[in-house]
Write a protein that holds these residues in place. Structure first.
Motif, PDB file in Angstrom:
ATOM      1  N   TRP A   1      14.104  -4.562 -11.467  1.00  0.00           N
ATOM      2  CA  TRP A   1      12.647  -4.591 -11.305  1.00  0.00           C
ATOM      3  C   TRP A   1      12.137  -3.367 -10.555  1.00  0.00           C
ATOM      4  CZ3 TRP A   1       9.258  -6.992 -14.040  1.00  0.00           C
ATOM      5  CH2 TRP A   1       9.593  -8.192 -14.680  1.00  0.00           C
ATOM      6  N   ARG A   2      12.888  -2.933  -9.549  1.00  0.00           N
ATOM      7  CA  ARG A   2      12.471  -1.726  -8.831  1.00  0.00           C
ATOM      8  C   ARG A   2      12.428  -0.533  -9.780  1.00  0.00           C
ATOM      9  NH1 ARG A   2      15.149  -4.141  -4.221  1.00  0.00           N
ATOM     10  NH2 ARG A   2      17.189  -3.415  -4.952  1.00  0.00           N
ATOM     11  N   ALA A   3      13.470  -0.440 -10.650  1.00  0.00           N
ATOM     12  CA  ALA A   3      13.505   0.662 -11.608  1.00  0.00           C
ATOM     13  C   ALA A   3      12.364   0.536 -12.625  1.00  0.00           C
ATOM     14  CB  ALA A   3      14.855   0.682 -12.324  1.00  0.00           C
ATOM     15  N   MET A   4      12.073  -0.688 -13.035  1.00  0.00           N
ATOM     16  CA  MET A   4      11.002  -0.904 -14.009  1.00  0.00           C
ATOM     17  C   MET A   4       9.650  -0.490 -13.435  1.00  0.00           C
ATOM     18  SD  MET A   4      10.674  -2.159 -17.130  1.00  0.00           S
ATOM     19  CE  MET A   4       9.170  -1.841 -18.046  1.00  0.00           C
ATOM     20  N   PHE A   5       9.385  -0.908 -12.207  1.00  0.00           N
ATOM     21  CA  PHE A   5       8.108  -0.551 -11.576  1.00  0.00           C
ATOM     22  C   PHE A   5       7.985   0.959 -11.394  1.00  0.00           C
ATOM     23  CE2 PHE A   5       8.284  -4.948  -9.441  1.00  0.00           C
ATOM     24  CZ  PHE A   5       7.567  -5.527 -10.482  1.00  0.00           C
ATOM     25  N   LYS A   6       9.102   1.624 -11.073  1.00  0.00           N
ATOM     26  CA  LYS A   6       9.076   3.068 -10.874  1.00  0.00           C
ATOM     27  C   LYS A   6       8.791   3.783 -12.197  1.00  0.00           C
ATOM     28  CE  LYS A   6      11.738   6.934  -9.005  1.00  0.00           C
ATOM     29  NZ  LYS A   6      13.009   7.353  -8.331  1.00  0.00           N
ATOM     30  N   ILE A   7       9.496   3.359 -13.278  1.00  0.00           N
ATOM     31  CA  ILE A   7       9.279   3.985 -14.590  1.00  0.00           C
ATOM     32  C   ILE A   7       7.831   3.818 -15.034  1.00  0.00           C
ATOM     33  CG2 ILE A   7       9.846   3.801 -17.056  1.00  0.00           C
ATOM     34  CD1 ILE A   7      12.701   2.972 -16.151  1.00  0.00           C
ATOM     35  N   ALA A   8       7.260   2.651 -14.719  1.00  0.00           N
ATOM     36  CA  ALA A   8       5.886   2.347 -15.150  1.00  0.00           C
ATOM     37  C   ALA A   8       4.837   2.961 -14.240  1.00  0.00           C
ATOM     38  CB  ALA A   8       5.695   0.834 -15.205  1.00  0.00           C
ATOM     39  N   GLY A   9       5.267   3.535 -13.123  1.00  0.00           N
ATOM     40  CA  GLY A   9       4.304   4.065 -12.165  1.00  0.00           C
ATOM     41  C   GLY A   9       3.542   2.961 -11.447  1.00  0.00           C
ATOM     42  N   ARG A  10       4.200   1.805 -11.276  1.00  0.00           N
ATOM     43  CA  ARG A  10       3.562   0.659 -10.615  1.00  0.00           C
ATOM     44  C   ARG A  10       4.335   0.274  -9.359  1.00  0.00           C
ATOM     45  NH1 ARG A  10      -0.231  -2.411 -13.174  1.00  0.00           N
ATOM     46  NH2 ARG A  10      -0.509  -3.088 -11.013  1.00  0.00           N
TER      47      ARG A  10
END
Length: 391
Positions: free
Chosen positions: A254-263
């Motif tokens: 989830w941390r990686a997902m939020f970072k990729i999404a800019g969120r």
């Protein structure tokens, strides 16, 4: 090399999908499966597009590695022939309701003393000691009775059936594992035994693994149902040009997902900081995920998410599976030349054994193709023997 069940003979009195698919799996593992059919044959012989009237696609998909014998079990002579065949067998499997087998005098009591080492497996709708024991049961009926159809109301306007024969195929796995366990027990001196594999109880067990939830405790300490799954936002998400299954699961995902999404703002939200809180707020986090996935194309997301080790797969149609790169690379689709049906496609036995491989040794049989062959093998003679049925 011989298969794991080489030397084991199974008498298959089943029809439709549940029993035939289970016995096909056992046949793939090396067992000699003798399919006993009525003069009209398994009903799946007559379902779907056909080149030969008795060789429908459902039958072809669930009856390889078998020999077909036609017997009329209401006939005293054919009933005697069945018992003669069973003399040579290790396992008998049927999917008749209890009252039917009692009427035919083919319930376990008719075999127990005569064949003490026989494993007798009965698979049907409901356990025989309950009030529904003799209710008719097909896949739709069991999906409804087990709670599976009701679960579809999460994403539909009413209860609906899962569009595959979930009850039949789930119960088929139980049939296979039960027979294998009984064979193992027999090898250790337990002798033969009767096995009951009911569809209803199998599917309730299947559904309740995660959905018993708060009712695991007596009295219940919370509601039933695993919240992450009972969630209208749990679904494949639309990209700019298709659909993807995207499942960040661990905290790192989830941390990686939020970072990729800019969120990164969502990363700091206490609702989404760990697994327990994310499960509690599944609707909200999956809602954000739907918004995020819609911002890029499928190929972009697959590249980015695989680099970040976040689980992702495109949504494939059934047609796309015929050309899927994974299935091609693992040699999953098998093509065989059937003597009457021409070139046919089959799935590879999905379980691989390094020392006792599963194989496709026999193609699905014509109705009654091996009747006289089997009767000769077991030393049974009857008048009016017929040639194999080719119609």
């Amino acid at each position: 090399m011989a298969g794991s069940l080489d030397g084991i003979r199974i008498i298959d009195l089943t029809t439709v999908v549940l029993g035939p698919w289970a016995t096909q799996m056992l046949g793939d593992m090396g067992a000699d499966v003798i399919k006993i059919e009525t003069p009209s044959g398994d009903t799946t012989r007559h379902t779907g597009p056909r080149k030969t009237p008795t060789m429908g696609p459902l039958f072809l998909s669930a009856n390889r590695n078998k020999r077909s014998v036609v017997l009329d079990l209401t006939s005293p002579e054919d009933r005697q022939a069945l018992f003669k065949i069973v003399e040579t067998a290790d396992v008998l499997v049927h999917n008749f309701r209890p009252k039917v087998m009692e009427k035919l005098k083919l319930d376990y009591s008719e075999f127990r003393d005569r064949f003490p080492n026989l494993i007798y497996c009965a698979t049907y709708g409901f356990r025989k000691d309950g009030p529904k024991a003799n209710d008719p049961a097909y896949d739709d009926i069991i999906q409804a009775a087990s709670g599976l159809a009701d679960l579809q109301t999460i994403t539909s306007d009413q209860p609906r059936y899962v569009p595959t024969v979930m009850a039949d195929k789930t119960t088929a796995f139980n049939v296979v594992s039960a027979i294998l366990a009984a064979l193992f027990a027999r090898e250790r001196g337990a002798g033969g035994q009767e096995i009951e594999v009911p569809m209803f109880e199998s599917l309730v067990d299947f559904v309740m693994v995660e959905h018993l939830f708060g009712a695991v405790f007596d009295p219940p300490i919370d509601q039933m149902g695993y919240a992450r799954l009972l969630n209208t936002m749990r679904k494949p998400y639309a990209t700019k040009d298709g659909y993807l299954a995207v499942l960040p699961y661990t905290d790192d995902n989830w941390r990686a997902m939020f970072k990729i999404a800019g969120r990164e703002d969502l990363q700091a939200d206490p609702r989404f900081s760990n697994l327990a809180s994310r499960v509690q707020h599944s609707e909200e986090i999956y809602g954000f995920l739907e918004e995020i996935v819609a911002t890029r194309s499928s190929d972009e997301w697959v590249t980015l998410l695989r680099q970040a080790n976040i689980p992702v797969q495109p949504v494939l149609t059934k047609e796309a599976l015929l050309e899927d790169e994974q299935l091609k690379a693992s040699d999953f689709w098998k093509f065989k030349d059937h003597p009457t049906e021409g070139r046919i496609r089959m799935t590879d036995p999905p379980i691989r054994f390094s020392g006792t491989p599963s194989t496709i040794r026999r193609l699905p049989p014509l109705l009654g193709e091996h009747t006289e062959e089997i009767l000769r093998e077991v030393g049974f003679e009857r008048e009016g023997s017929e040639e194999p049925t080719h119609s």
